[in-house]
Design a protein around this motif. Structure first.
Motif, PDB file in Angstrom:
ATOM      1  N   HIS A  97       0.843  -1.193   0.000  1.00  0.00           N
ATOM      2  CA  HIS A  97       0.000   0.000   0.000  1.00  0.00           C
ATOM      3  C   HIS A  97       0.876   1.239   0.000  1.00  0.00           C
ATOM      4  O   HIS A  97       2.038   1.217   0.417  1.00  0.00           O
ATOM      5  N   ASN A 184      -3.399  -1.668  -1.961  1.00  0.00           N
ATOM      6  CA  ASN A 184      -4.315  -0.769  -1.255  1.00  0.00           C
ATOM      7  C   ASN A 184      -5.663  -1.402  -0.927  1.00  0.00           C
ATOM      8  O   ASN A 184      -6.716  -0.762  -1.059  1.00  0.00           O
ATOM      9  N   ASN A 186      -8.200  -3.005   1.977  1.00  0.00           N
ATOM     10  CA  ASN A 186      -8.428  -2.928   3.421  1.00  0.00           C
ATOM     11  C   ASN A 186      -8.456  -4.307   4.073  1.00  0.00           C
ATOM     12  O   ASN A 186      -8.222  -4.437   5.271  1.00  0.00           O
ATOM     13  N   HIS A 187      -8.747  -5.343   3.269  1.00  0.00           N
ATOM     14  CA  HIS A 187      -8.767  -6.697   3.819  1.00  0.00           C
ATOM     15  C   HIS A 187      -7.420  -7.379   3.566  1.00  0.00           C
ATOM     16  O   HIS A 187      -6.557  -6.861   2.857  1.00  0.00           O
TER      17      HIS A 187
END
Length: 327
Positions: A97, A184, A186-187
């Motif tokens: 990320h 990038n 979120n999980h």
């Protein structure tokens, strides 16, 4: 009838007793802790059992960061114990990320190679390596003909005599590959590398569905025992955070067709098939962002203004000096 019931009861009790034992000793589910990295990472002091670190690597409570989202960084993590398992699976939980939306890089690699702790230009590790590399290339600004988009996952095998060419994404040593968007999220994002019966399989779980999706499968891949697992990453003009959250290595059962007494420690890494390489095209440096362009123009404008002011001051002093001479 009572005897049949008694026999069924005995069978049920035996099955109930041995089922957890069989499950515990099923080598397909057997985690080799000496080749695994899980939280909490810290051992005594700042050391991490079975692992060494190189370069810009930072160990936190939640992840091992190989590189930060900064330019020209390189880091690695290397297992200290050689792997003598014939069939294995390595599952890597990671996170890539950064601030870049369209431009980012360079990527990271998972290694099974002869030489560990060797810094180099191939995603933070040495060139002309011997062994296997699974490369997750995120560099999004390549120039030249492409048959795929980035990020891209590829498998490469090297016998120590081949150079990894970044300008061609190493396609002259590539066995196979697949496009894979893994930045990038979120999980959690996961990668599985399976080497079994001379077959290499790479699977992904990037969508958070808890289900593997096959990326590539290559048969007739020869890898020796006694090599080391590792992971490394690098950034250049473009950057990302490259985080390793967990590495789990599973020992898989030998197949009936495999000779359990075969010595595979002296095998030369090789594969029967490689994908066709593409022509080399030089990379182009990434264009400056709008902010950098604005700052550069402002700097140039300030320099011009300063030069003009100095010129005016010099001219005024010269005129004043000329007037004094006339009087």
């Amino acid at each position: 009838m009572q005897q049949i019931k008694f026999q069924l009861t005995q069978y049920f009790l035996v099955a109930l007793f041995f089922t957890p034992i069989l499950a515990e000793w099923n080598t397909r589910d057997y985690v080799r802790r000496e080749h695994s990295l899980t939280k909490p990472y810290q051992g005594s002091g700042m050391s991490v059992p079975y692992w060494d670190f190189l370069g810009s690597t930072i160990v936190t409570t939640n992840y091992v960061r190989l590189t930060s989202d900064l330019q020209s960084k390189s880091g690695a993590i290397w297992n200290t114990v050689p792997c003598y398992t014939r069939n294995w699976e390595v599952q890597v939980q990671f996170k890539v990320h950064g601030r870049g939306k369209d431009l980012y890089g360079d990527g990271f690699a998972i290694w099974y190679v002869k030489d560990r702790m060797q810094y180099g230009p191939v995603f933070g590790s040495k060139d002309y390596y011997q062994g296997l590399a699974i490369i997750l290339d995120t560099y999004s600004n390549h120039n030249g003909a492409h048959n795929h988009q980035h990020p891209y996952i590829s498998a490469t095998v090297n016998n120590g005599s081949l150079h990894y060419d970044h300008d061609r994404d190493g396609t002259h040593t590539q066995l196979a590959g697949c496009e894979a968007k893994f930045r990038n999220f979120n999980h959690d994002t996961h990668l599985s590398i399976i080497y079994k019966d001379d077959t290499l399989i790479v699977q992904t779980d990037f969508e958070g569905k808890n289900a593997w999706k096959e990326c590539l499968r290559v048969e007739n891949v020869l890898l020796p025992t006694g090599y080391f697992f590792g992971a490394s990453a690098t950034t250049g003009d473009l950057s990302d955070n490259h985080d390793i959250i967990a590495i789990k290595m599973y020992e898989l059962d030998l197949l009936e067709t495999q000779d359990k007494d075969e010595d595979r420690s002296h095998i030369i890494p090789s594969a029967q098939t490689f994908e066709a390489p593409r022509e080399r095209v030089e990379d182009v440096k990434p264009a400056m962002s709008g902010v950098k362009t604005f700052l550069w123009m402002m700097f140039v404008a300030i320099v011009i203004i300063v030069l003009v002011v100095l010129g005016i001051m010099w001219y005024q002093k010269k005129q004043e000096h000329s007037r004094k001479r006339l009087y």
